[in-house]
Scaffold this motif. Structure first.
Motif, short mmCIF file in Angstrom:
data_model
loop_
_atom_site.label_atom_id
_atom_site.label_comp_id
_atom_site.label_asym_id
_atom_site.label_seq_id
_atom_site.Cartn_x
_atom_site.Cartn_y
_atom_site.Cartn_z
N GLY A 1 0.77 -1.10 -0.10
CA GLY A 1 0.13 -0.14 -0.08
C GLY A 1 0.95 1.22 -0.05
O GLY A 1 2.19 1.21 -0.23
N GLY A 2 0.06 2.41 0.16
CA GLY A 2 1.06 3.61 0.04
C GLY A 2 2.05 3.83 1.12
O GLY A 2 3.20 4.41 1.13
N SER A 3 1.66 3.27 2.37
CA SER A 3 2.63 3.42 3.37
C SER A 3 4.01 2.67 3.19
O SER A 3 5.12 3.16 3.36
N HIS B 1 0.61 12.78 4.26
CA HIS B 1 0.32 11.57 5.01
C HIS B 1 1.13 11.30 6.26
O HIS B 1 2.53 11.14 6.13
N THR C 1 -4.52 13.82 1.44
CA THR C 1 -5.78 12.75 1.97
C THR C 1 -6.79 13.79 2.34
O THR C 1 -7.91 13.45 1.97
N ASP D 1 4.00 11.73 -3.37
CA ASP D 1 3.07 10.89 -2.60
C ASP D 1 1.81 10.85 -3.45
O ASP D 1 1.05 11.84 -3.18
N ALA E 1 -0.31 8.36 -3.75
CA ALA E 1 -1.00 7.11 -3.17
C ALA E 1 -2.47 7.33 -3.40
O ALA E 1 -2.99 6.46 -4.06
N ASP F 1 -1.53 3.90 -5.41
CA ASP F 1 -2.18 2.92 -4.65
C ASP F 1 -3.41 2.16 -5.88
O ASP F 1 -4.24 2.99 -5.69
N HIS G 1 -5.12 0.22 -4.82
CA HIS G 1 -6.26 -0.08 -4.02
C HIS G 1 -7.12 1.14 -3.58
O HIS G 1 -7.92 0.75 -3.04
N LYS G 2 -6.79 2.26 -4.22
CA LYS G 2 -7.50 3.37 -4.02
C LYS G 2 -8.12 3.70 -5.29
O LYS G 2 -9.44 2.87 -5.57
C1 LIG Z 1 -1.75 10.30 0.34
C2 LIG Z 1 -1.74 9.11 1.07
N1 LIG Z 1 -0.43 8.49 1.22
C3 LIG Z 1 -0.47 7.44 1.92
C4 LIG Z 1 -1.34 6.83 2.25
C5 LIG Z 1 -1.39 5.37 3.03
O1 LIG Z 1 -1.82 4.18 2.20
P1 LIG Z 1 -2.00 3.05 2.85
O2 LIG Z 1 -3.22 3.19 3.71
O3 LIG Z 1 -2.28 2.15 1.76
O4 LIG Z 1 -0.89 2.33 3.61
C6 LIG Z 1 -2.88 7.35 1.95
C7 LIG Z 1 -3.86 6.65 2.63
O5 LIG Z 1 -4.99 7.20 2.70
C8 LIG Z 1 -2.78 8.57 1.64
O6 LIG Z 1 -3.82 8.98 1.38
#
Ligand SMILES: Cc1ncc(COP(=O)(O)O)c(C=O)c1O
Length: 504
Positions: free
Chosen positions: A162-164, A195, A252, A277, A279, A306, A308-309
């Motif tokens: 994921g994004g993290s 984020h 976000t 970022d 994501a 991501d 998954h978003k």
């Molecule tokens: C801008 C941004 N970066 C990173 C993330 C983290 O993504 P994940 O929850 O898939 O680890 C998010 C999650 O909403 C996000 O909005």
């Protein structure tokens, strides 16, 4: 008990059928299938599935203390049905059209099928020795994603959870490329809209808080470039080693985009790594107006995105892309120990063992989800789905503007709109903190009645309503209905003489 952990073939077949029935019933109820939602009397939309059930906490409490099941479940079919109920009633549904909080995860059935196939075949993806085809599919899916985003074909990377993890992976490559593993004095910069996974990644990388500069965003919620320039110069004078700027391509909270071209020029001049970022927001680049909003994305050293978003894949599907992907090998590459040597494959033209590009050895075959989805629907369907989210946000903002109860505060930006409630004329006077409390209460009411998942955010120091409408199954009338309900709840709460959270 022969210890083989198998079930009779007819039982497996029946369980499989039932599991798929449950998945497709859920998909239909969340609007992915034939569509069980019915518009009635103009705007009200009836759903077969509430976005969240009030009984969830009770179900969860019962599970936590359950003893280890020493004996086999008498009837595995009954167990599957019980799991179906738990999943239906025990969790909120981020793929539901009324889930408008955070960044929803509005998956597609093809992504689910890809995940099931990959799990069913225990697909190896860490290296080509056992996973020749899965590695090739991952490489193709990454290349397609690069093309969809309009990035130069130089970019490549890998799928992560994921994004993290994408941010952590990119920041590790940045640190190793520019300041080395020990990173003495290494200093990083980003805005207070960034984020939480970014400061956490820096913490994991050993870059302490005293070397993390969180710049207050400007009135447009973007990183103030002039402040950044001054801060970098001051840190250099103080003997620190600025190395990284993290920019947002879709914050976000409000979907805002940092000034990517200016940041890219500054980073180039200063020899800093620019990580974007994206994501949440990078998929906007699938559309013409999104690509204009994200101009400068192709100057990033690394990008998180991501699937998954806003690319409609199941949870656990992220991706990190680097302009110089060899940097991933420098950061994560390892010499294989003796027991793995048999698997060593010479790197060919752009081919890679993905275990050398990230922290995972055994990895899920995440790429198959996006690969299958793109094959089944075609790229244009994805472009249309992303465009649809932005159009829904336009319509939602226009609708909110017409309502006397509300004022749009930000957006629409990358399918996010925020708005505040206007107190009714005869409302009792309230402090800003009390008005913020009302916003929280209205969102709580909405969730408690299972009507919609809406969570407030802070903008300019105040709590505001926020809708993120990336789900392509969000109907215009459905989201208008949610706005109508927020208006009713707001008017009732704001017009009442009761204090938020208490009594008059
Ligand atoms: C801008 C941004 N970066 C990173 C993330 C983290 O993504 P994940 O929850 O898939 O680890 C998010 C999650 O909403 C996000 O909005």
């Amino acid at each position: 008990m022969d210890g083989s952990l198998t079930l009779p073939a007819d039982v497996v077949a029946e369980l499989g059928r039932r599991v798929w029935e449950l998945v497709s019933e859920h998909g239909d109820a969340a609007g992915q299938g034939a569509g069980k939602e019915r518009a009635t009397q103009g705007r009200a939309v009836e759903r077969a599935l509430p976005v969240a059930s009030p009984g969830a906490r009770g179900l969860a409490a019962g599970l936590r203390g359950e003893p280890l099941p020493e004996a086999a479940a008498g009837d595995p079919l009954a167990l599957v049905d019980a799991v179906g109920r738990l999943l239906r009633e025990g969790n909120a549904h981020p793929d539901h059209p009324d889930f408008l909080a955070f960044v929803p995860s509005p998956g597609t059935v093809t992504g689910v099928l890809g995940a099931a196939l990959a799990a069913g075949f225990a697909v190896p993806t860490g290296w080509r020795f056992t996973g020749a085809v899965s590695s090739a599919i991952e490489s193709a899916a990454v290349r397609w994603l690069v093309e969809l985003l309009g990035l130069s074909p130089r970019y490549s990377g890998l799928f992560v959870s994921g994004g993290s993890t994408a941010n952590l992976t990119a920041l590790t490559a940045a640190r190793d490329a520019l300041v080395g593993t020990e990173a003495p004095g290494a200093t990083a910069y980003f805005s207070d809209q960034t984020h939480l996974s970014v400061p956490r990644a820096l913490h994991v990388l050993g870059i302490g808080r005293d070397r993390v500069r969180v710049l207050p965003a400007d009135a447009q919620r973007r990183i103030p470039v002039a402040d950044l320039v001054r801060r970098v110069a001051r840190d250099r004078r103080d003997g620190l080693r600025p190395f990284l700027v993290v920019a947002n391509a879709g914050t976000t909270a409000t979907g805002d985009v940092d000034p990517l071209p200016e940041l890219a020029a500054f980073c180039r001049d200063e020899g800093l790594w620019l990580h974007v970022d994206g994501a949440f927001g990078a998929p906007a680049a699938l559309t013409a107006r999104g690509r204009a909003a994200l101009a400068g994305l192709d100057a990033a050293d690394s990008v998180s995105v991501d699937p998954h978003k806003w690319l409609f894949q199941p949870a656990g599907t992220g991706c990190v892309l680097l302009r110089d992907p060899a940097r991933l090998g420098h950061a994560f590459g390892v010499a294989l120990p003796g027991y793995l040597e048999a698997g060593a494959t010479a790197d060919g033209d752009g081919e890679v063992d993905y275990l050398q590009w990230g922290v995972e050895q055994t990895r899920e075959f995440r790429a198959l989800r996006l690969w299958m989805s793109l094959k089944v629907f075609g790229a244009d369907a994805f472009r249309a789905a992303v465009e649809r989210g932005m159009r829904t946000a336009d319509d939602t903002a226009a609708y909110i503007r017409c309502r006397p109860e509300f004022e749009v505060v930000t957006g629409p930006s990358l399918a996010v709109v925020t708005f505040r409630g206007v107190p009714p004329a005869d409302a009792p006077p309230r402090s800003p903190a009390e008005v913020d409390g009302l916003v929280e209460e209205v969102c709580r009411d909405l969730r408690a009645e299972g009507r919609a998942m809406v969570v407030p955010v802070g903008v300019g120091g105040r709590r505001v309503f926020r809708l993120c409408v990336i789900n392509p199954r969000v109907e215009r009338d459905g989201v208008r209905g949610v706005v109508d309900r927020i208006a009713e709840l707001w008017t009732a709460r704001a017009g009442s003489r009761e204090r938020p959270g208490g009594t008059a």
